[in-house]
Motif scaffolding. Structure first.
Motif, PDB file in Angstrom:
ATOM      1  N   LEU A 123       0.814  -1.214   0.000  1.00 45.85           N
ATOM      2  CA  LEU A 123       0.000   0.000   0.000  1.00 45.85           C
ATOM      3  C   LEU A 123       0.851   1.269   0.000  1.00 45.85           C
ATOM      4  O   LEU A 123       0.339   2.359  -0.276  1.00 45.85           O
ATOM      5  N   ASP A 124       2.137   1.142   0.297  1.00 48.73           N
ATOM      6  CA  ASP A 124       3.004   2.323   0.345  1.00 48.73           C
ATOM      7  C   ASP A 124       4.070   2.320  -0.754  1.00 48.73           C
ATOM      8  O   ASP A 124       4.937   3.193  -0.789  1.00 48.73           O
ATOM      9  N   GLY A 125       3.999   1.326  -1.654  1.00 47.65           N
ATOM     10  CA  GLY A 125       4.936   1.301  -2.768  1.00 47.65           C
ATOM     11  C   GLY A 125       6.269   0.654  -2.477  1.00 47.65           C
ATOM     12  O   GLY A 125       7.092   0.479  -3.385  1.00 47.65           O
ATOM     13  N   ARG A 126       6.517   0.292  -1.214  1.00 51.99           N
ATOM     14  CA  ARG A 126       7.787  -0.357  -0.885  1.00 51.99           C
ATOM     15  C   ARG A 126       7.734  -1.847  -1.225  1.00 51.99           C
ATOM     16  O   ARG A 126       6.650  -2.425  -1.346  1.00 51.99           O
ATOM     17  N   LEU A 127       8.901  -2.461  -1.368  1.00 49.16           N
ATOM     18  CA  LEU A 127       8.989  -3.894  -1.631  1.00 49.16           C
ATOM     19  C   LEU A 127       9.226  -4.607  -0.308  1.00 49.16           C
ATOM     20  O   LEU A 127      10.245  -4.395   0.359  1.00 49.16           O
ATOM     21  N   TYR A 128       8.280  -5.476   0.061  1.00 46.58           N
ATOM     22  CA  TYR A 128       8.355  -6.147   1.353  1.00 46.58           C
ATOM     23  C   TYR A 128       9.096  -7.481   1.256  1.00 46.58           C
ATOM     24  O   TYR A 128       9.356  -7.998   0.167  1.00 46.58           O
ATOM     25  N   ARG A 129       9.425  -8.018   2.397  1.00 47.74           N
ATOM     26  CA  ARG A 129      10.155  -9.290   2.445  1.00 47.74           C
ATOM     27  C   ARG A 129       9.289 -10.413   1.876  1.00 47.74           C
ATOM     28  O   ARG A 129       8.076 -10.453   2.106  1.00 47.74           O
ATOM     29  N   GLY A 130       9.906 -11.307   1.126  1.00 47.32           N
ATOM     30  CA  GLY A 130       9.163 -12.383   0.498  1.00 47.32           C
ATOM     31  C   GLY A 130       8.874 -13.535   1.445  1.00 47.32           C
ATOM     32  O   GLY A 130       9.702 -13.883   2.283  1.00 47.32           O
ATOM     33  N   LYS A 131       7.713 -14.129   1.275  1.00 45.56           N
ATOM     34  CA  LYS A 131       7.369 -15.344   2.014  1.00 45.56           C
ATOM     35  C   LYS A 131       7.837 -16.544   1.191  1.00 45.56           C
ATOM     36  O   LYS A 131       7.952 -16.475  -0.031  1.00 45.56           O
ATOM     37  N   THR A 132       8.084 -17.650   1.864  1.00 42.26           N
ATOM     38  CA  THR A 132       8.841 -18.735   1.233  1.00 42.26           C
ATOM     39  C   THR A 132       8.030 -19.722   0.396  1.00 42.26           C
ATOM     40  O   THR A 132       8.561 -20.722  -0.054  1.00 42.26           O
ATOM     41  N   GLY A 133       6.757 -19.428   0.151  1.00 41.32           N
ATOM     42  CA  GLY A 133       5.964 -20.311  -0.699  1.00 41.32           C
ATOM     43  C   GLY A 133       6.542 -20.424  -2.099  1.00 41.32           C
ATOM     44  O   GLY A 133       6.532 -21.494  -2.712  1.00 41.32           O
ATOM     45  N   VAL A 134       7.087 -19.318  -2.624  1.00 40.65           N
ATOM     46  CA  VAL A 134       7.688 -19.337  -3.958  1.00 40.65           C
ATOM     47  C   VAL A 134       8.865 -20.295  -4.009  1.00 40.65           C
ATOM     48  O   VAL A 134       9.067 -21.013  -4.996  1.00 40.65           O
ATOM     49  N   ALA A 135       9.642 -20.334  -2.926  1.00 42.43           N
ATOM     50  CA  ALA A 135      10.794 -21.241  -2.873  1.00 42.43           C
ATOM     51  C   ALA A 135      10.343 -22.693  -2.763  1.00 42.43           C
ATOM     52  O   ALA A 135      10.918 -23.582  -3.406  1.00 42.43           O
ATOM     53  N   TRP A 136       9.326 -22.947  -1.963  1.00 41.87           N
ATOM     54  CA  TRP A 136       8.811 -24.316  -1.825  1.00 41.87           C
ATOM     55  C   TRP A 136       8.375 -24.843  -3.180  1.00 41.87           C
ATOM     56  O   TRP A 136       8.673 -25.983  -3.545  1.00 41.87           O
ATOM     57  N   LEU A 137       7.693 -24.014  -3.950  1.00 44.22           N
ATOM     58  CA  LEU A 137       7.241 -24.429  -5.269  1.00 44.22           C
ATOM     59  C   LEU A 137       8.412 -24.685  -6.207  1.00 44.22           C
ATOM     60  O   LEU A 137       8.460 -25.700  -6.911  1.00 44.22           O
ATOM     61  N   ALA A 138       9.372 -23.757  -6.232  1.00 44.28           N
ATOM     62  CA  ALA A 138      10.511 -23.889  -7.140  1.00 44.28           C
ATOM     63  C   ALA A 138      11.338 -25.126  -6.831  1.00 44.28           C
ATOM     64  O   ALA A 138      11.756 -25.861  -7.741  1.00 44.28           O
ATOM     65  N   ARG A 192      14.786 -22.660   1.681  1.00 41.25           N
ATOM     66  CA  ARG A 192      13.648 -21.858   1.246  1.00 41.25           C
ATOM     67  C   ARG A 192      13.928 -20.364   1.423  1.00 41.25           C
ATOM     68  O   ARG A 192      13.600 -19.545   0.569  1.00 41.25           O
ATOM     69  N   ARG A 193      14.545 -20.014   2.542  1.00 40.94           N
ATOM     70  CA  ARG A 193      14.861 -18.606   2.793  1.00 40.94           C
ATOM     71  C   ARG A 193      15.888 -18.087   1.796  1.00 40.94           C
ATOM     72  O   ARG A 193      15.770 -16.973   1.282  1.00 40.94           O
ATOM     73  N   GLU A 194      16.881 -18.912   1.510  1.00 41.66           N
ATOM     74  CA  GLU A 194      17.929 -18.523   0.564  1.00 41.66           C
ATOM     75  C   GLU A 194      17.347 -18.255  -0.824  1.00 41.66           C
ATOM     76  O   GLU A 194      17.653 -17.241  -1.459  1.00 41.66           O
ATOM     77  N   VAL A 195      16.507 -19.170  -1.276  1.00 43.19           N
ATOM     78  CA  VAL A 195      15.907 -19.027  -2.600  1.00 43.19           C
ATOM     79  C   VAL A 195      14.990 -17.806  -2.641  1.00 43.19           C
ATOM     80  O   VAL A 195      15.028 -17.003  -3.580  1.00 43.19           O
ATOM     81  N   THR A 196      14.160 -17.652  -1.621  1.00 39.93           N
ATOM     82  CA  THR A 196      13.229 -16.517  -1.586  1.00 39.93           C
ATOM     83  C   THR A 196      13.961 -15.189  -1.599  1.00 39.93           C
ATOM     84  O   THR A 196      13.577 -14.256  -2.318  1.00 39.93           O
ATOM     85  N   ASP A 197      15.046 -15.094  -0.825  1.00 39.68           N
ATOM     86  CA  ASP A 197      15.807 -13.840  -0.781  1.00 39.68           C
ATOM     87  C   ASP A 197      16.449 -13.540  -2.132  1.00 39.68           C
ATOM     88  O   ASP A 197      16.537 -12.369  -2.543  1.00 39.68           O
ATOM     89  N   GLN A 198      16.899 -14.567  -2.844  1.00 40.57           N
ATOM     90  CA  GLN A 198      17.458 -14.353  -4.182  1.00 40.57           C
ATOM     91  C   GLN A 198      16.388 -13.850  -5.144  1.00 40.57           C
ATOM     92  O   GLN A 198      16.642 -12.966  -5.966  1.00 40.57           O
ATOM     93  N   VAL A 199      15.189 -14.412  -5.039  1.00 41.52           N
ATOM     94  CA  VAL A 199      14.092 -13.989  -5.899  1.00 41.52           C
ATOM     95  C   VAL A 199      13.727 -12.530  -5.623  1.00 41.52           C
ATOM     96  O   VAL A 199      13.564 -11.717  -6.545  1.00 41.52           O
TER      97      VAL A 199
END
Length: 222
Positions: A123-138, A192-199
């Motif tokens: 809502l403020d235009g900033r990029l927030y920390r990613g949750k690890t669902g994307v890494a689990w899928l990848a 999962r955290r490593e992959v998410t942070d890279q994404v």
């Protein structure tokens, strides 16, 4: 029939009206399972990506969008079906896992799946920390992740507005990220955290947004 309408009507009309700037189309694999991981600025993001990507992109959408009644319900259902949205229930842990399982099935069928690692709109235009669902899928599906940066959707359909406005929109598709060395380690929180942070780092490089460095949590109801 619905896919033909999307390809022959929705895409050309949307591009003619909004004239989007699209960069990096060559980075999206034309076949095989792939995840398109994007920043999230507006409800309309899930319209922009399918209409600008070079292949069909499937998203998960709230089941309520498919169950409405009357003309409004019919139009909502038709739109989300045309955009290859898959209905899912939201809210509980079991529902969240069911959503991931639905996404995994899409990827294993060799399709493209879109996801917002932030979880909800910024809502403020900033990029927030990613949750690890994307890494689990990848890591479970063994597919690449294409980072995507959107610029402008929040101006087209700001939060609280129902009618889209004519504003410039830019879509950037980054180079695919491969995690072959970590394939099969989806159960590892560290992996999962490593992959998410890279994404998220790749999305940030494309978007140039200010980093929030915290999770984007939904505000609690009063």
């Amino acid at each position: 029939m619905i896919n033909l309408i999307t390809k022959l009507v929705l895409k050309p009309v949307a591009k003619a009206i909004y004239r989007p700037v699209i960069e990096g189309l060559e980075n999206v694999p034309r076949d095989g399972g792939v995840i398109l991981a994007s920043n999230h600025l507006s409800f309309i993001d899930s319209v922009v990506i399918p209409l600008t990507a070079p292949r069909r992109v499937f998203f998960l959408a709230k089941a309520e969008y498919f169950t409405g009644t009357g003309l409004k319900g019919a139009l909502s259902r038709a739109l989300f079906q045309a955009l290859n949205a898959v209905p899912v229930e939201r809210g509980e842990i079991k529902a969240a896992q069911a959503a991931l399982d639905s996404a995994l099935e899409i990827l294993r069928e060799g399709k493209a799946f879109g996801i917002y690692p932030e979880g909800t709109r910024s809502l403020d235009g900033r990029l927030y920390r990613g949750k690890t669902g994307v890494a689990w899928l990848a890591l479970t599906a063994g597919v690449p992740v294409v980072p995507v940066a959107l610029e402008g959707p929040a101006d087209i359909l700001p939060v609280g507005k129902r009618i889209p406005r004519l504003r410039k929109v830019t879509v950037r598709f980054g180079e695919p990220l491969h995690f072959d060395e970590l394939h099969g380690q989806a159960r590892s929180a560290r992996a999962r955290r490593e992959v998410t942070d890279q994404v998220m780092a790749a999305i940030h490089e494309l978007s140039g947004q200010e980093l929030a460095e915290v999770y984007n949590e939904r505000p609690m109801a009063a």
